[in-house]
Design a protein around this motif. Structure first.
Motif, PDB file in Angstrom:
ATOM      1  N   ASN B 147       4.255   5.856   2.523  1.00 11.15           N
ATOM      2  CA  ASN B 147       5.246   6.525   1.709  1.00 11.15           C
ATOM      3  C   ASN B 147       4.631   8.062   1.227  1.00 11.15           C
ATOM      4  O   ASN B 147       3.460   7.821   0.452  1.00 11.15           O
ATOM      5  N   THR B 148       5.338   8.973   1.841  1.00 10.22           N
ATOM      6  CA  THR B 148       4.743  10.371   1.452  1.00 10.22           C
ATOM      7  C   THR B 148       5.931  11.223   1.037  1.00 10.22           C
ATOM      8  O   THR B 148       6.934  10.795   1.744  1.00 10.22           O
ATOM      9  N   ILE B 149       5.677  12.250   0.357  1.00 13.41           N
ATOM     10  CA  ILE B 149       6.554  13.152   0.277  1.00 13.41           C
ATOM     11  C   ILE B 149       6.099  14.554  -0.052  1.00 13.41           C
ATOM     12  O   ILE B 149       4.759  14.893  -0.736  1.00 13.41           O
ATOM     13  N   VAL B 161      12.043  19.609   1.033  1.00 15.04           N
ATOM     14  CA  VAL B 161      11.268  18.445   0.718  1.00 15.04           C
ATOM     15  C   VAL B 161      11.511  17.481   2.044  1.00 15.04           C
ATOM     16  O   VAL B 161      12.469  17.345   2.552  1.00 15.04           O
ATOM     17  N   TYR B 162      10.482  16.954   2.342  1.00 12.50           N
ATOM     18  CA  TYR B 162      10.552  15.837   3.425  1.00 12.50           C
ATOM     19  C   TYR B 162       9.899  14.555   3.079  1.00 12.50           C
ATOM     20  O   TYR B 162       8.648  14.888   2.239  1.00 12.50           O
ATOM     21  N   TRP B 163      10.199  13.640   3.578  1.00 15.80           N
ATOM     22  CA  TRP B 163       9.286  12.397   2.957  1.00 15.80           C
ATOM     23  C   TRP B 163       9.412  11.220   4.268  1.00 15.80           C
ATOM     24  O   TRP B 163      10.053  11.647   5.028  1.00 15.80           O
ATOM     25  N   GLU B 164       8.679  10.254   3.897  1.00 15.43           N
ATOM     26  CA  GLU B 164       8.754   8.988   4.876  1.00 15.43           C
ATOM     27  C   GLU B 164       8.491   7.842   4.244  1.00 15.43           C
ATOM     28  O   GLU B 164       7.539   8.060   3.057  1.00 15.43           O
ATOM     29  N   PRO B 167       6.819   1.357   6.528  1.00  9.45           N
ATOM     30  CA  PRO B 167       7.770  -0.003   7.264  1.00  9.45           C
ATOM     31  C   PRO B 167       7.681  -0.934   6.190  1.00  9.45           C
ATOM     32  O   PRO B 167       8.974  -1.776   5.976  1.00  9.45           O
ATOM     33  N   ASP B 168       6.802  -1.484   5.346  1.00  7.40           N
ATOM     34  CA  ASP B 168       6.713  -2.485   4.492  1.00  7.40           C
ATOM     35  C   ASP B 168       7.499  -2.199   3.092  1.00  7.40           C
ATOM     36  O   ASP B 168       7.333  -3.134   2.284  1.00  7.40           O
ATOM     37  N   LEU B 169       7.735  -0.972   3.004  1.00  8.46           N
ATOM     38  CA  LEU B 169       8.260  -0.666   1.311  1.00  8.46           C
ATOM     39  C   LEU B 169       9.548  -1.435   1.164  1.00  8.46           C
ATOM     40  O   LEU B 169       9.467  -2.007   0.086  1.00  8.46           O
ATOM     41  N   ARG B 170      10.282  -1.697   1.915  1.00 11.50           N
ATOM     42  CA  ARG B 170      11.644  -2.510   1.754  1.00 11.50           C
ATOM     43  C   ARG B 170      11.261  -3.980   1.167  1.00 11.50           C
ATOM     44  O   ARG B 170      11.769  -4.230   0.223  1.00 11.50           O
TER      45      ARG B 170
END
Lengths: 538, 296
Positions: B147-149, B161-164, B167-170
């Motif tokens: 998780n990055t922004i 701004v970009y983010w990611e 995969p396991d965040l949800r």
């Protein structure tokens, strides 16, 4: 006694394009055309001015990718082949146009021009443009500056101090090895300034750099002398600003000189109107038509019905424009001298490749400008920013913020819908490079080679040219591809180093393609602290 | 062509040949496979006809790249001007984007830009097509697993701004909040004005709802010349805000000349090349700055 100074600055840069894996490669023509139309003609100008004892001072910044390509044996050989073909083609053109005296005259002009360039390149300069230029540095005629290592646009990597530092330090090392001395100044790629970039320059011993006019006019506190004197940042770096008036006279298509109807048209290349079989030997291996440099027409006006080029008229125009430019600068410095109560500096920076390539008569214009200034010896003298810093002062202290010389003055050219997708990957690669450099403080052998190559791939991916080309649409497919390729190679190196399974054969292949910075030391990325805050107070 | 003949060629030559023969999906192939493919073609099979003939999904940068490639092929919708060519030779002349006469290209590619940018772009302009591909079959990762922004300055009025999302965040959020709550929550960018403060004590903030699948955003700021920071987070049905990632902070540049006219001057120490702090400079009146600056 002069009342003020004109500082002409030419920024020479092309991205690193070298494809040994192909017999010929279209984008290598960027370099070849610039050698033919810009670099050799500019050296010719310096030679003539020197031979005639004209006093002049000129500033040229040269990027490391450009220097590396100009000194690359493969590209030098390919260039000789390229210019030889042009000589041959124009000879055929003379015969083909024998019944049309005007066309024939133009073919003869190009034949003479290309032959002279070839002679200069092969015989006089020994294939080495850089050494030919260095001669004028050593003779005290020009100051050569450096630029970001691969022309990375620094404001969009400011979150990664190690990445910014590598762009600055590697450029400096490369310059020192090339020119035998430290550069006094550095051209920030695209004049891209961000708050704190001056600290990296100070840390590297750079005395000055440039910004676009608004970058300096919006400094805090407000600069008393506008763009006509440098300011000094808290880190101790002098910042010169581009003069609006003199840049408009060259850059603007409405008021600018290069749009004059007597000047040669850049786009109209006669080779498109010739039989395919006739031009085929002069095209690349892919057989696609491209510009061959048979530009027989003048700009004429806003029309597609172009008139034939008349070299003598164009020369006269270049001379008139040079006279006009010098006259305007004289009035400008006289006025400023009175208003400011000190000698102003008018900084006029241009892309070097504008001269000769886009504006065919540009080198000629430059020559006349210097001749005129020397002939008059009136209120105007040419000076480099370094000269100015040594002889003038004191300078006002101020702090600067973001700016660039791109469209709209900030980062939009390199950050919009056409190219913004690259930043997550460029940033991630920077992070990974830092991570690897820290994890392997003393790598040896294959791992060391892999880490050094990873640094090269990151640097090559960072060239601002790719984002610019994506934005402007000229050859954009290649720019997308180059970014992807370097990130791809970087990613594989990263994964291989991590898993300790570097493939020596593959690495050797990549090393042989992307050969910039042979002496690079990846450990430059191990220090990711921002430069120390300056001791000087605001 | 015979296999033996093909085998003597380099991979680069084989790829060029494959392209000319209109093969697709050859870019990732090794030499042996390339030879096989080429040898299997009937003699004189029709050429691809265009250079960037449909690459299969692999190796292409995605739909956007295909649209760009298509635009390049058709000249972006501008009318095509055929290449004047002689009676002979025409048969063999490759046709593609590069087949556009320079006039068309010029109208399409360069005239829409500002003068200066246009002149700068001219150094990359060759009036031809583009070079053969050296496709390495690489695709940018969809995710780097975190998780990055990241926040960037585009100009005095716009942030990027970009983010990611990992995969396991949800799954992680679902177990923390429950599926139902998660489904009713909104993913937002919370934009903080952090001038002279920090995101935990912001001057003000506002939220921007982001569409599912979005990965970046251009933010038009409420106030210029301020410092900003952005959180990517969830607003749950009860109104609480759960931070997923916090960005770096940035400062926007000024939109005009400064009102501050205090002056401080330095002299240059010619010997050491160092700048020395000096006393106040020449008379400190602000005359001359009255209207519009110098020289006009």
């Amino acid at each position: 006694m002069e009342k003020g100074y004109l500082s002409l600055v030419l920024h020479a840069h092309l991205p690193y394009v070298r494809h040994p894996e192909y017999r010929s490669f279209l984008e290598e023509d960027w370099l070849f055309e610039a050698i033919t139309e810009t670099y050799v003609p500019l050296i010719r100008v310096l030679q003539r001015l020197t031979a005639d004892g004209v006093r002049f001072r000129l500033t040229i910044s040269m990027s490391a990718p450009l220097i590396s390509m100009l000194r690359d044996g493969l590209l030098q050989d390919r260039y000789v082949e390229h210019i030889t073909k042009l000589c041959e083609l124009t000879e055929k053109e003379i015969a083909r146009c024998r019944d049309n005296p005007r066309l024939r005259g133009l073919a003869e002009m190009y034949h003479g021009f290309f032959s002279d360039v070839k002679r200069a390149f092969t015989e006089e300069y020994g294939l080495d443009i850089v050494t030919a230029l260095r001669h004028f540095q050593d003779a005290g005629r020009i100051d050569v500056l450096t630029c970001g290592a691969t022309h990375g646009y620094l404001p969009l990597m400011d979150q990664y101090p190690a990445a910014v530092r590598a762009q600055v330090r590697l450029a400096l090392d490369h310059h020192r090895r090339t020119f035998g001395r430290d550069p006094e100044g550095m051209w920030l790629p695209e004049c891209g300034f961000f708050p704190g970039v001056d600290r990296y320059l100070a840390e590297a011993g750079i005395r000055y750099t440039f910004v676009d006019s608004h970058g300096l006019l919006h400094a805090v506190p407000r600069p008393r002398n506008g763009t006509y004197a440098p300011i000094v940042t808290p880190a101790g770096v002098a910042i010169f600003a581009r003069d609006l008036e003199s840049s408009k006279q060259v850059w603007s298509s409405v008021e600018g000189y290069p749009g004059d109807h007597w000047y040669r048209d850049f786009y109209r290349d006669h080779s498109y109107e010739l039989d395919y079989d006739y031009v085929r030997p002069y095209l690349g291996a892919d057989g696609f038509r491209k510009m061959l440099g048979l530009k027989y027409h003048r700009i004429t006006g806003q029309t597609d019905e172009k008139e034939l080029y008349e070299p003598e008229r164009a020369r006269e125009r270049a001379m008139e424009h040079a006279g006009n430019f010098v006259f305007n600068r004289e009035r400008q410095v006289e006025h400023l001298n009175e208003a400011l109560g000190r000698r102003p500096i008018v900084v006029a920076p241009y892309d070097a490749e504008l001269f000769g390539h886009w504006w065919f008569e540009g080198p000629m214009w430059l020559e006349y400008v210097f001749r005129k200034i020397d002939e008059i010896r009136g209120p105007l003298a040419s000076a480099t920013p370094g000269d100015f810093l040594s002889s003038e002062g004191p300078f006002q202290c101020a702090e600067l913020f973001h700016s660039s010389w791109g469209y709209k003055g900030y980062s939009e050219v390199w950050l919009d819908g056409s190219n913004d997708y690259i930043y997550p990957h460029l940033h991630r690669a920077s992070r990974r490079m830092i991570e690897m450099a820290k994890a392997h403080p003393n790598a040896e052998g294959l791992r060391r080679r892999a880490l050094n190559q990873a640094a090269r791939e990151l640097l090559l991916a960072q060239s601002s040219d790719w984002a610019f080309i994506m934005k402007t649409g000229t050859m954009s497919e290649y720019a997308h591809k180059r970014t992807r390729d370097h990130i791809s190679r970087f990613t594989r190196l990263y994964e291989d180093v991590k898993a300790n399974r570097v493939d020596e054969r593959w690495l050797a292949e990549v090393e042989s393609r992307d050969r910039i910075f042979p002496d690079i030391d990846y450990r430059i990325y191990a220090d990711d602290r921002p430069p120390a805050a300056p001791g000087a107070s605001r | 062509m015979k296999r033996s003949e093909l085998s003597r060629k380099t991979v680069a030559e084989l790829r060029t040949l494959a392209k000319a023969r209109g093969l697709v999906g050859y870019s990732g192939l090794r030499k042996a496979a390339l030879v096989e493919k080429l040898a299997a073609l009937p003699e004189g099979s029709p050429r691809g006809g265009r250079r960037r003939a449909a690459r299969p999904g692999r190796g292409a940068a995605g739909p956007a790249a295909r649209v760009r490639a298509a635009a390049a092929r058709t000249g972006g919708g501008s009318e095509q001007v055929p290449v004047p060519s002689g009676p002979k030779g025409e048969q063999r002349e490759p046709r593609a984007g590069s087949g556009l006469a320079p006039r068309t290209r010029r109208a399409f590619t360069l005239y829409s830009l500002l003068d200066e940018q246009r002149m700068q772009a001219s150094k990359y302009y060759l009036g031809g097509g583009e070079s053969p591909e050296l496709d390495e079959g690489f695709e940018y990762p969809r995710s780097y697993g975190e998780n990055t922004i990241s926040l960037m300055v585009r100009d005095p009025y716009w942030l990027f701004v970009y983010w990611e999302l990992a995969p396991d965040l949800r799954a992680d959020l679902a177990s923390r909040l429950g599926e139902d709550t998660l489904a009713k929550s909104r993913l937002v960018l919370r934009v903080y004005d952090v001038t002279d403060t920090d995101p935990d004590h912001p001057v003000s903030f506002h939220d921007i709802d982001v569409a599912p699948g979005a990965r970046n955003w251009y933010i038009n700021v409420m106030r210029v010349e301020r410092d900003y920071c952005v959180d990517l987070g969830l607003i749950t049905p009860d109104g609480s805000f759960i931070v997923i990632a916090r960005s770096n902070r940035i400062s926007l540049p000024p939109v005009g000349p400064s009102d501050i006219i205090d002056e401080e001057w330095v002299t240059l120490d010619a010997l050491g090349g160092l700048f020395k702090q000096s006393t106040r400079g020449p008379s400190s009146g602000s005359g001359g700055w009255g209207s519009g600056g110098w020289g006009r």
